[in-house]
Design an enzyme around this catalytic site. Structure first.
Site: not given
Lengths: 700, 568
Positions: A328, A369, A401, A541
């Site tokens: 991943d 971030e 956003r 998964d």
């Protein structure tokens, strides 16, 4: 009192105690010595036929020794006694090798077991915190039962949170003392028996039978108690046992042949049984047979020290065979969070102004971030931060956003380019002509552009980027060299994926991946004859994990993922897959190297024993005594002693393992062939000679 | 005869090996086309198709290993019964100018075991007990069929490694038909014609009674259809001579050229099979590596044999006698022709002889013995050399694979428990039989009487006898009388077990790997065509051989050599 908070202390310290066992300590050695003696019981040896035969040889020589004392058997009692003594030592050394590795495992297991006392569980009938219930012992729980676990209580068995959310301390199995969140639904619903709820209460649906929980499996694995031989071990064992039986036939048939030869030559005599047994034990691959169990147990232990639990020995060995790794992107190749790497002002705007605005817009942003924008800004412009005390935080919303801050009429906003452009132009602002180009440049390089504006004017773009984990590039280079192909799996679009793939140096990538894609990709590679390994954590998964040859589940993943996997990483660190591959290879290499060494040793032993044994019949054969050993007795004894002491000398190698180097297989083979093959031929010549010199120096 | 010119001999050997390699490459390719059915579809294949129609064989109906093995056993059993009947009733059958009666049943059993197993151990003298018809329809036919059986097994093993996810490894009847039709018959015809050109006889005449020359008494010269049998005897690595003297007899092997031709025919198919394997795999290098392993061992063996004979007996040198020892060698072949024939014949399971090994210096005589004891893998018998080699490769790959940190695989096939068992049975069966029976012969009353010599040399004769039978070579060390009841019965048993146990084991292995998936190879895979691996296989073969037989060899040829050179 439904269980004691007294357990808590045990949990937090257990991990520390576990890590202490790694070195050889006196107590461990003392126990191992005692175990080695106890393992002399012939029933204990039936698993290891090679050593069983050696022990039978020891018994026979002992009997001959006593018979020779009373002159029923001919031959020097001293010589027979010494051979017999060293044969017993050989068996004891072999037992010791197994015992010491088992001891290490047992020490770890006992500290694990402390966290597995029988506790009482509050079994309820429906998944509601206020449901009525009864107290039952944890071992009586069966899959499907619901239990309520409150603050300070221990989760009685492996299960899945079906209601509520709680902080759980998983130190007992992971050694990590910081509690983690476990909540119903989603990918963090799995809980492990023996872990402690430190806050809130949850309803857990039990998923494992008593005695089959992760903790139980861990205990069984590290103890080596339930260790079943892997197919590879069985195959190797067949080879070793076949060789041993072959050598048994060789020495048995040697008896009549030597009898015929001595009669014919009129010299010497039939080979005495003691010499034949000594020859047999020296020829039998005792070295590898003695160390084989230790190699396997030590391999488990090595993984365990890295907080990885393999649910079978086979899984680790398969890891050594892997030639395709599905990784991943997030968390394995990159640090999950994107980070700011540069500020790009639009034409006519000064960088400082952009940075200032970016700081203001991110000041209250607690996301990684946001933090990275501040960190970068401080690095570029180490000045005082603007005064923002009175500012109000504009939180991120899915609708706009964007996020930012407002003080009075001034506001700073940052967000996705299209969102900001839409917002600005709808309020009549001007879109700088170079904005589009700058945004595109960042996007094509695989980065994420964030547009910053002050009030209604766009100042520039922040370049956010997925940052590669340190050293990951180099690891991929290594992997490629040893023939392992790396495939990056990401939900990103193809452009971003391609850029990161190129930067990380993976061989291929799968962009815009959906859960099914992973499964299909694994099938495709397997159909081409590849062995595929992957890591996973989510329920999504699970099918892919079940299909993969080596499937590593993160401990913080869902129960479904953990059940589909054959290896569980307690640290939930996907990079560990690379370590697992290496450990798998080292176990196999150690096995191969010691087998080669063991068999190659036989040549020197022949040259020691045969001239000693046969020169009486054909004096010319004394010329084969190329080591120039002192006397026939000392030659035979030296070979037997060498054969015995090489076992403890190699225990450290067996436990530590032969180091794996990331070079192509051909190169690795050549160097191991030289070291263990040719080395295995040479070393005993030297060793036997030295022992012979020592024996010759001892006045007998 | 002229003195030995070492450099000429080296050039001849180098040229011989080069020629062999080139021919083996192309013949390997030819074998591949034959067994992948490329000829069957063409016009040439009409006879093949006609045979299938006649016998009701469906060439597309492939078999699992058990069916393949079962049919192989049934076929060989039938062949054996027919041969036994021929041996028993030859007195009533034509082409019997010497009017030989039935063969003693005990000896007949031994002949049957010997000829269906491609051993051709001979406890009879052909010219004194067998009619022409028996030689032709009994022995020569078995020479074709036992060789064919070996090749079929080799091909089935090759198929196993090239296939995946199937249990089928081919059809025994189809493989056998193709072997005989396209490989053995054409070669045998060409070989026979070439041999006739050299003077090998081919007739049904009664034996010729000659008058003696001068004072010498008259002689009886046996006649017979020799060339037709001689040719397949070499091609099929059978080795059973028409005459007792085998290829030392001038009617079997008259000239130096016929000698080289026979050597070449002996080596042809065994050395081509590894190449054929490479073509089957579409990885010619893999096949070539196996060829190199065999060729290097062959050269090593040849140089040792040649070298020790060249040196001769040191005791003679002290007496001032020079030159190479010629006892047991034919003057027309000299040292080179004798040494090369002996190496080729024992490296393969041929067992034809033009030299009496009994007369070789001890360590030179040990070379044929070791070649046989290694399991007949240095080219080996037609087919059997290849499949036994695969057994060794599996063992070598297993240990080597571990050493690079992978669970072992060969050609993409994982080597697991079952393959390991079968490989071990394949390579160790013969060795264990040799050990046990050699020892047994020394224990049973009267067992020692079979040896003409005593001590180390006598032991060599005994060891050689069981080595030769268990590994289906068929040559004798000479100086050994195998006609005792014990040797006839145990020998027959050893030949059968040494032949069919490994065949079944390796067929099972082939069936098992055919059912597996084929894994990709890459930089992480053990390169089985590298120089390191070639050295490794050689080491594994030598070490297993040495470890098993070192004590025996020490009390045989090695002790004898020390006695000879030390005078004690």
């Amino acid at each position: 009192m439904r269980n004691g908070s007294s357990c808590q202390g045990g949990f937090e310290t257990s991990r520390k105690r576990i890590s202490k066992v790694s070195s050889f300590d006196i107590a461990l050695i003392r126990t191992a010595v005692w175990q080695a003696v106890k393992k002399l019981d012939l029933h204990e040896q039936k698993e290891n036929i090679v050593m069983l035969l050696v022990e039978l040889g020891s018994i026979i020589t002992t009997i001959i020794f006593f018979l020779s004392l009373v002159h029923i058997e001919s031959g020097s009692p001293l010589f027979i006694g010494l051979v017999s003594f060293w044969l017993w030592i050989t068996v004891l050394f072999a037992n010791f090798a197994e015992a010491i590795s088992e001891g290490r495992g047992k020490a770890r297991a006992s500290s694990l077991r402390e966290s597995k006392e029988i506790i009482e569980a509050y079994k309820i009938s429906e998944p509601k915190p206020d449901a009525k219930g009864i107290l039952v012992a944890s071992r009586d729980l069966t899959p499907g039962d619901m239990v309520l676990v409150r603050t300070g209580e221990t989760i009685p068995a492996d299960g899945e949170v079906v209601c509520g959310a709680a902080l759980v301390n998983e130190a007992a199995i992971t050694g990590e003392s910081a509690p983690v969140i476990r909540e119903s639904g989603g990918d963090r619903s799995a809980v492990t028996g023996g872990t402690l709820v430190t806050a809130n209460e949850i309803v857990v649906r039990i998923t494992s039978q008593s005695g089959e929980s992760v903790l139980d499996q861990m205990i069984a694995m590290v103890e080596g108690a339930k260790r079943r031989k892997t197919p590879n071990e069985i195959a190797l064992n067949i080879l070793l046992v076949s060789l041993t039986l072959l050598f048994l036939i060789v020495v048995i048939t040697l008896q009549p042949v030597s009898s015929y030869s001595s009669t014919a030559s009129g010299m010497g005599s039939t080979l005495p049984v003691t010499v034949l047994i000594a020859l047999f034990v020296c020829l039998a691959p005792t070295t590898i047979a003695a160390l084989l169990p230790a190699i396997g147990i030590a391999g488990m232990d090595k993984l365990f020290r890295r907080n990885v639990i393999a649910l079978s020995g086979r899984a680790i060995e398969s890891a050594g065979d892997v030639n395709v790794l599905l990784l991943d992107k997030t968390g394995t190749i990159t640090y999950g969070d994107r980070q700011a790497v540069s500020f790009i002002p639009v034409d006519g705007v000064k960088t400082e102004d952009l940075i200032n605005a970016a700081i203001c817009a991110s000041y209250a942003d607690e996301t990684p971030e946001g933090r990275s924008i501040i960190t970068l800004a401080e690095k570029i412009m180490p000045c005082e931060l603007p005064e923002l005390n009175e500012a109000k935080f504009i939180p991120f919303s899915a609708h706009t956003r964007s996020s930012g801050a407002r003080r009075g009429d001034t506001y700073w906003v940052k967000g996705a380019p299209d969102a900001i452009i839409h917002e600005v132009s709808s309020k009549g602002g001007i879109i700088p002509p170079d904005l589009d180009r700058k945004v595109t440049v960042i996007a094509t390089s695989g980065g994420t552009p964030i547009v910053v504006c002050l009030n209604n004017s766009i100042l520039g773009v922040i370049h956010l980027k997925d940052v590669l984990k340190t050293g990951i590039r180099e690891r991929f280079v290594d992997l490629r060299r040893i023939g392992i192909k790396t495939i990056m799996i990401t939900g990103d679009n193809a452009q971003t994926a391609a850029a990161i793939a190129a930067e990380a140096g993976v061989d291929d990538y799968l962009a815009g991946a959906k859960p099914d894609d992973k499964l299909n990709l694994i099938r495709k590679y397997q159909a081409e004859g590849a062995m595929v390994a992957m890591t996973g954590d989510g329920t999504n998964d699970a099918p892919a994990l079940a299909q993969a040859d080596v499937a590593v589940a993160m401990n913080n993943g869902t129960q479904a993922a953990r059940e589909a996997a054959n290896i569980i990483d307690l640290d939930s660190d996907p990079t560990k897959l690379l370590d697992i591959v290496q450990i798998g290879k080292e176990i196999l290499m150690t096995r191969g190297a010691l087998t080669t060494f063991s068999i190659a040793n036989d040549i020197a032993k022949y040259f020691a024993i045969l001239p000693a044994a046969l020169a009486g019949i054909y004096p010319g054969l004394a010329a084969l005594n190329i080591m120039n050993l002192t006397s026939p007795d000392s030659a035979i004894l030296s070979a037997v002693i060498f054969n015995a002491i090489v076992i403890p000398l190699l225990i450290p190698l067996a436990i530590r393992g032969v180091r794996y180097r990331a070079v192509p297989a051909g190169e690795l083979f050549t160097s191991n062939l030289v070291i263990y093959g040719f080395g295995g031929i040479l070393v005993p010549f030297i060793g036997i000679k030295i022992i012979d010199l020592i024996i010759a120096g001892v006045p007998l | 005869m002229s003195p030995i010119d070492l450099s000429t001999d080296i050039i001849i050997i180098a040229f011989f090996m080069l020629l062999l390699t080139i021919v083996a490459y192309f013949f390997g390719r030819f074998l591949f086309s034959v067994f992948s059915g490329k000829i069957s579809g063409t016009r040439t294949g009409i006879i093949e198709r006609w045979i299938y129609r006649l016998t009701g064989t469906d060439p597309d109906n492939e078999q699992e290993w058990k069916e393949y093995g079962r049919d192989l056993l049934i076929f060989n059993l039938f062949g054996g019964i027919i041969l036994f009947i021929i041996l028993s009733i030859q007195g009533f059958l034509p082409l019997n100018p010497q009017e030989f009666g039935p063969v003693n049943p005990l000896i007949a059993i031994n002949i049957v075991a010997s000829f269906i197993t491609n051993t051709n151990w001979q406890i009879y003298s052909g010219e004194t007990v067998l009619s022409y018809l028996t030689q032709m329809s009994g022995l020569t036919v078995q020479n074709f069929l036992s060789a064919g059986t070996g090749i079929c097994v080799a091909i089935a093993v090759m198929r196993g490694f090239t296939r995946k996810d199937t249990k089928k490894i081919g059809n025994f009847w189809v493989d056998l038909t193709r072997t005989v039709l396209y490989v053995l018959l054409p070669l045998a015809i060409i070989g026979a014609i070439l041999l006739i050109s050299q003077g090998v006889i081919q007739n049904f005449d009664p034996y010729i009674h000659t008058t003696g020359y001068g004072t010498a008494p008259g002689q009886i010269l046996p006649m017979g259809p020799v060339a037709s049998q001689e040719s397949i005897k070499e091609i099929g690595t059978n080795g059973g001579g028409f005459f007792n003297a085998n290829s030392a007899h001038p009617y079997e092997n008259p000239t130096p050229f016929s000698n080289f031709l026979e050597i070449f025919l002996i080596l042809l198919i065994p050395s081509s099979l590894p190449f054929a394997f490479g073509f089957f795999l579409q990885k010619p290098r893999q096949g070539f590596s196996l060829y190199i392993v065999m060729a290097l061992l062959f050269l090593l063996a040849f140089s040792t044999l040649y070298g020790f004979e060249y040196l001769g007996n040191p005791a003679f040198k002290d007496m001032g006698i020079t030159g190479i020892p010629m006892e047991g060698k034919e003057v027309r072949f000299g040292l080179l022709g004798s040494a090369l024939f002996s190496t080729a014949s024992t490296a393969t399971s041929s067992g034809a002889v033009n030299t009496m090994y009994d007369s070789l210096t001890p360590l030179a005589g040990m070379v044929p013995m070791i070649l046989i004891l290694l399991g007949e893998v240095v080219f080996g018998g037609v087919g059997s050399g290849f499949y036994t080699m695969i057994g060794f490769v599996i063992i070598a790959v297993f240990i080597a694979g571990l050493m690079i940190g992978r669970t072992p695989e060969y050609l993409g096939k994982k080597i697991s428990v079952f393959e390991m068992k079968m490989a071990i049975v394949t390579i160790l069966t013969s060795g264990v039989l040799v050990l046990i029976l050699t020892a047994l012969a020394l224990i049973i009353p009267g067992g020692k009487l079979a040896m003409h010599e005593t001590g180390a040399h006598g032991f060599s004769e005994l060891l050689y006898a069981f080595a030769s039978m268990a590994n289906n070579n068929g040559s004798a060390f000479a100086g050994f009388d195998g006609t005792q009841f014990f040797y006839i019965i145990s020998g027959s048993l050893v030949m059968l077990l040494g032949r069919f146990i490994p065949i079944l084991a390796i067929l099972a292995l082939s069936g098992s790997v055919a059912g597996k998936k084929t894994l990709q190879s890459g930089p992480g895979t053990l390169p089985t065509d590298s120089l390191s691996f070639i050295i490794w296989i050689i080491l594994v073969i030598l070490i297993i051989g040495i470890l098993t037989f070192f004590p025996f060899l020490a009390m045989g040829p090695v002790a004898e050599w020390f006695i000879m050179s030390g005078g004690i």
